[in-house]
Design a protein around this motif. Structure first.
Motif, PDB file in Angstrom:
ATOM      1  N   GLU A  79       0.793  -1.128  -0.141  1.00 34.79           N
ATOM      2  CA  GLU A  79      -0.068   0.079   0.047  1.00 34.79           C
ATOM      3  C   GLU A  79       0.950   1.375  -0.021  1.00 34.79           C
ATOM      4  O   GLU A  79       2.059   1.396   0.654  1.00 34.79           O
ATOM      5  CB  GLU A  79      -0.927   0.128   1.141  1.00 34.79           C
ATOM      6  CG  GLU A  79      -1.939  -1.018   1.095  1.00 34.79           C
ATOM      7  CD  GLU A  79      -2.728  -1.084   2.660  1.00 34.79           C
ATOM      8  OE1 GLU A  79      -3.728  -1.549   2.415  1.00 34.79           O
ATOM      9  OE2 GLU A  79      -2.099  -0.847   3.663  1.00 34.79           O
ATOM     10  N   HIS A 149      -3.119   4.739  -0.336  1.00 31.06           N
ATOM     11  CA  HIS A 149      -4.120   3.708   0.305  1.00 31.06           C
ATOM     12  C   HIS A 149      -4.211   4.160   1.563  1.00 31.06           C
ATOM     13  O   HIS A 149      -5.467   3.947   2.131  1.00 31.06           O
ATOM     14  CB  HIS A 149      -3.528   2.380  -0.059  1.00 31.06           C
ATOM     15  CG  HIS A 149      -3.044   1.981  -1.263  1.00 31.06           C
ATOM     16  ND1 HIS A 149      -1.947   1.955  -2.029  1.00 31.06           N
ATOM     17  CD2 HIS A 149      -4.197   1.766  -2.389  1.00 31.06           C
ATOM     18  CE1 HIS A 149      -2.104   1.498  -3.186  1.00 31.06           C
ATOM     19  NE2 HIS A 149      -3.454   1.142  -3.490  1.00 31.06           N
ATOM     20  N   LYS A 288      -8.182   4.006   1.214  1.00 32.59           N
ATOM     21  CA  LYS A 288      -8.695   2.687   1.879  1.00 32.59           C
ATOM     22  C   LYS A 288      -9.065   2.487   3.427  1.00 32.59           C
ATOM     23  O   LYS A 288      -9.962   2.404   3.859  1.00 32.59           O
ATOM     24  CB  LYS A 288      -7.615   1.502   1.548  1.00 32.59           C
ATOM     25  CG  LYS A 288      -8.354   0.181   2.005  1.00 32.59           C
ATOM     26  CD  LYS A 288      -7.181  -0.814   1.822  1.00 32.59           C
ATOM     27  CE  LYS A 288      -6.622  -1.062   0.431  1.00 32.59           C
ATOM     28  NZ  LYS A 288      -5.708  -2.217   0.455  1.00 32.59           N
TER      29      LYS A 288
END
Length: 870
Positions: A79, A149, A288
């Motif tokens: 990520e 992310h 995310k």
């Protein structure tokens, strides 16, 4: 050139803890039990949550916990991770700690994105390194970090000013680059605001107008939007416009002004939404996961309001941090026992003894004042926030120096012996016009209690960053002293901080300069004498418990709906926003929140009004109902009065409108109390004695000066001029009512009033309309204060519209009014307290001080009827 072979990683990725144990280049032991526990809880409960808050106390290893967690996610899930800090100095500090202490290579990104190192940027994009950057690196219109992310927000409690800034157009009359736009906006506003407010914006008096704040009601603002867009476009979008920040902010809010609020202050304008619409900023909203880290979050939904995220999973350490804190502070309260002059003398002596001092103030005005004091008295080098944020190395290298920082309570740390003395001057109640409006005009103090408490906690901890740190803290300023001296306010604080404050308050009782200096020496020596004092603090701590502010639970339960309201109003879903506002109102049941509840009735009415304006039939009825309810919910809010025109004047609304002048003078009275101070009576007594003494004099100039100051004491906007042909003092409740006086104190009771004096009094209203900021339809009442009881026959026709007030009757009324003001001041808690306002209004009306009661008392005293013909 040899090929680069990716060998992968042999580090354990079972957990953040196992990863950290495998990093053998780290220079610190660990992890601490708290850090490991927090990582485990994160894996068990929050691995896939969109928003997670990690709470670790100051000195509890928050940076290590965050960096290791970030590195674990980067390696395990491939990520992109960006770690956000408030300042450049902290970015460099975190990057250095990660590399030198934790054995984790990261890249620091500061300055413009065009200057980023290309290899470092590529390694971040390819998930090879964590990026450490400032909040503004992400929260801008075109960030390099456009698709992370994972976003880790360090010092998240302080993120509000960095996040909201992206949607806040702030225009300042005193900033040269802002002046042309400010003048243009003022020309647009003139037809929509009172003449008095135009004057405050055009020629602000930093003394008189210091506490003034206003907001355009949504219907008024909405009518101005087309013209505002044209004016702001013409300036901000013009090539070469010098304020880049305005251009970025304007691009974010230009098409959403219907969802914004327009605030006015003395020489300042702010346009912004109530909450930051972070869902519209893809780099933040589309991540995310967002991980918020702080030592203090509070329980009233403040983190959600700051970040615009409706649901945040909270995780915190389970060890005894609810009872214990890091480091030790000795608080000094010199205002309790020393004069203003002696307090500054003490500060100078302590700053000289400590060497390096950090001074925190809530605004630039106090920052400049303290800078002048240091430069004139101590001649020490002075560093501002900008210098410290770049690097604190130069400050720390000085033997004697002062860092003075305004409106910043986070992100500037001085551990160890870098700084042993902190001076906190002024209470950080409102750091922008929106907060100021909610507190002083809407009485929503309890909404911001948690935010104020967080700022205080952060401020007091700037020089105690580890368990070995210790720092003396001098508390200056009337409002901050009063806040901390109130046990019910301290009860919201951590028990150990509460105990430190209680200990300091006790030591300050009756203390002299020498007493304070002796205690400082004992504290800095950290010997046996201080160990006894420390034991006393611990004993106090063990008897204290931390309480939640009133309404905290209700505010927390409503926050998700508040954020949804902001989303809907931003997207022009006015009916949905109206429904959300009503849902919020159903949750704000705590009586202490009634000012904030009135505000949400106003917001509900505004959403309904916008729905009606966009073509939805029947919502004009809903708008009137909500505006009317806002008026009835809290009569003590003068700002709500203009809504009466939109609400339709019911009997209840009419009562509020009738009382609008009362609430105006009470708000000004609060500002006077705050400026004179309420912790002690010294300044107030001096002001009162001056008024009483001058009113008892017959000499014209002295009496007039007392008369003017009496108006100020009673909450009127009072003034006087000594030009030829001008009247004597005037008292304005607002731009729609002005009492204009002709003082005749130097006459003898057996004199006869001359035609010239009568003519002067008669023509004063004309002068007022020409020279003072009153509305065209303002009520202007001419009042003659005189001891005479007869008038020359030619004078009487000029007195048909002049009220006559017998001088001795006036003095008796004035002295009684002053006594009533002293009585209500004795009960005054802080500005914006709605219960106090209601009680004050009742007592002032009984004493015939409110404009309505005063005019009712005087209305029968028409000069041509009261005075006999000579």
């Amino acid at each position: 050139m040899a090929f680069k072979i990716n060998k992968g990683t042999s580090l354990s990725l079972d957990s953040p803890e196992s990863l950290f144990r495998d990093i053998k280049t780290k220079k610190i032991p660990g992890p601490l039990a708290d850090q490991a526990d927090l990582w485990r809880e994160y894996q068990e409960k929050a691995l896939d949550k969109a928003d997670v808050a990690l709470q670790l106390p100051t000195g509890g290893g928050k940076t290590l916990a965050g960096i290791v967690l970030a590195e674990w996610r980067r390696l395990k899930f491939q990520e992109r991770v960006v770690f956000l800090c408030p300042t450049r100095q902290l970015v460099n500090q975190v990057a250095e700690q990660a590399s030198e202490k934790y054995g984790i290579k990261v890249h620091a990104f500061t300055g413009p994105k065009s200057g980023y190192d290309k290899d470092a940027a590529a390694e971040y994009v390819n998930c090879e390194r964590i990026a450490v950057a400032t909040y503004s690196s992400l929260f801008n219109s075109a960030p390099f970090f456009d698709n992370p992310h994972i976003i880790m927000l360090d010092d998240a409690h302080a993120a509000e000013q960095y996040i909201a800034k992206m949607w806040s157009l702030s225009v300042d009359r005193f900033t040269d680059a802002h002046k042309p736009l400010y003048a243009a906006l003022l020309s647009v506003l003139k037809p929509a605001i009172s003449a008095a407010d135009v004057e405050r914006l055009a020629n602000p008096d930093t003394g008189r107008d210091l506490h003034w704040v206003e907001k355009l009601p949504t219907p008024t603002f909405n009518e101005l939007i087309p013209e505002l867009v044209g004016v702001i476009d013409a300036y901000v979008l013009k090539p070469g416009y010098p304020v880049a920040e305005h251009r970025f902010v304007w691009s974010a809010i230009r098409d959403h002004l219907h969802a914004c609020h327009f605030y006015l202050g003395a020489g300042s304008i702010l346009i912004r939404p109530l909450l930051p619409p972070t869902n519209t900023h893809a780099p933040f909203a589309c991540a995310k996961q967002r991980i918020y880290m702080s030592a203090t979050f509070g329980g009233a939904g403040e983190l959600e309001r700051i970040t615009g995220r409706p649901r945040i999973e909270r995780l915190q350490t389970k060890a005894g941090w609810d009872r214990q804190t890091i480091g030790r502070r000795y608080f000094l309260f010199p205002e309790r026992s020393l004069s203003d002059e002696d307090q500054l003398t003490l500060c100078a002596k302590m700053m000289d003894r400590a060497g390096r001092t950090l001074v925190l103030t809530p605004d630039g005005r106090r920052e400049r004042r303290f800078r002048d004091f240091v430069e004139e008295v101590l001649h020490f080098p002075v560093y501002d926030a900008q210098a410290i944020e770049q690097s604190k190395r130069e400050f720390v290298a000085e033997g004697k120096a002062v860092a003075i920082v305004a409106n910043r309570y986070d992100g500037i740390d001085f551990p160890g012996d870098e700084c042993r003395l902190l001076i906190a001057e002024g209470l950080p109640r409102a750091t922008n016009l929106q907060e100021k409006f909610l507190i002083s005009r809407m009485g929503a103090v309890d909404l911001l209690n948690v935010r104020i408490t967080t700022r205080l906690v952060q401020a007091f901890g700037r020089c105690t960053r580890s368990d070995q740190d210790y720092s003396a803290v001098i508390v200056l300023g009337e409002e901050l002293n009063k806040h901390l001296l109130m046990p019910e306010r301290r009860s919201f604080l951590h028990p150990e901080l509460h105990a430190e404050l209680q200990f300091g308050i006790e030591q300050a009782k009756g203390a002299s300069i020498d007493d304070y200096l002796e205690n400082l020496e004992i504290f800095l020596a950290q010997g046996d004498d201080w160990r006894q004092a420390n034991a006393d603090i611990l004993d106090k701590r063990d008897k204290l418990t931390q309480e939640q502010p009133p309404g905290a639970h209700e505010l927390a339960s409503a926050v998700a709906d508040e954020i949804e309201y902001q989303v809907m109003i931003w997207n022009k879903n006015f009916i949905g926003a109206f429904d959300q506002a009503r849902s919020i109102l159903g949750k704000l049941t705590e009586p202490k929140l009634r000012g904030y509840r009135a505000f949400w009735h106003y917001l509900a009415g505004s959403a309904a009004w916008l729905a009606y304006q966009s073509g939805t039939d029947g919502f004009d009825v809903h708008a009137r109902e909500q505006y009317s309810t806002a008026l009835k919910t809290e009569r003590a809010l003068a700002w709500l009065v203009p809504l009466s025109k939109l609400a339709g004047v019911t009997d209840d609304a009419a009562k509020v409108v009738e009382d609008k002048d009362t609430w105006s003078i009470i708000e000004r009275m609060e500002a006077l109390f705050d400026s004179l101070g309420t912790l002690t009576d010294y300044k107030y007594d001096k002001f009162e004695v001056d008024v009483r003494t001058k009113l008892d004099q017959n000499e014209a100039k002295i009496f007039e000066a007392g008369h003017e100051k009496l108006g100020q004491l009673l909450g009127y906007d009072a003034g006087n001029r000594n030009d030829t042909g001008t009247p004597d003092p005037w008292w304005m409740a607002n731009g729609t009512l002005c009492l204009i006086f002709e003082d005749h104190s130097d006459a003898q009771p057996d004199n006869s009033l001359s035609v010239n004096k009568a003519r002067q009094a008669c023509t004063h209203p004309n002068w007022v309309r020409e020279n003072l900021p009153v509305e065209e339809d303002a009520t202007v009442v001419s009042i003659l204060v005189t001891p005479v009881v007869v008038a020359d026959a030619p004078a009487l026709p000029h007195l048909n519209e002049v009220l006559v007030w017998n001088l001795e009757d006036f003095r008796a009324w004035a002295h009684n009014a002053i006594s009533v003001v002293r009585e209500i001041r004795r009960e005054y808690p802080n500005s914006g307290d709605l219960v106090w306002r209601a009680n004050a209004a009742e007592k002032l009306a009984e004493a015939n001080v409110t404009p309505k009661a005063l005019l009712s008392m005087l209305k029968a005293r028409i000069g041509s009827e009261v005075l006999r013909s000579a």
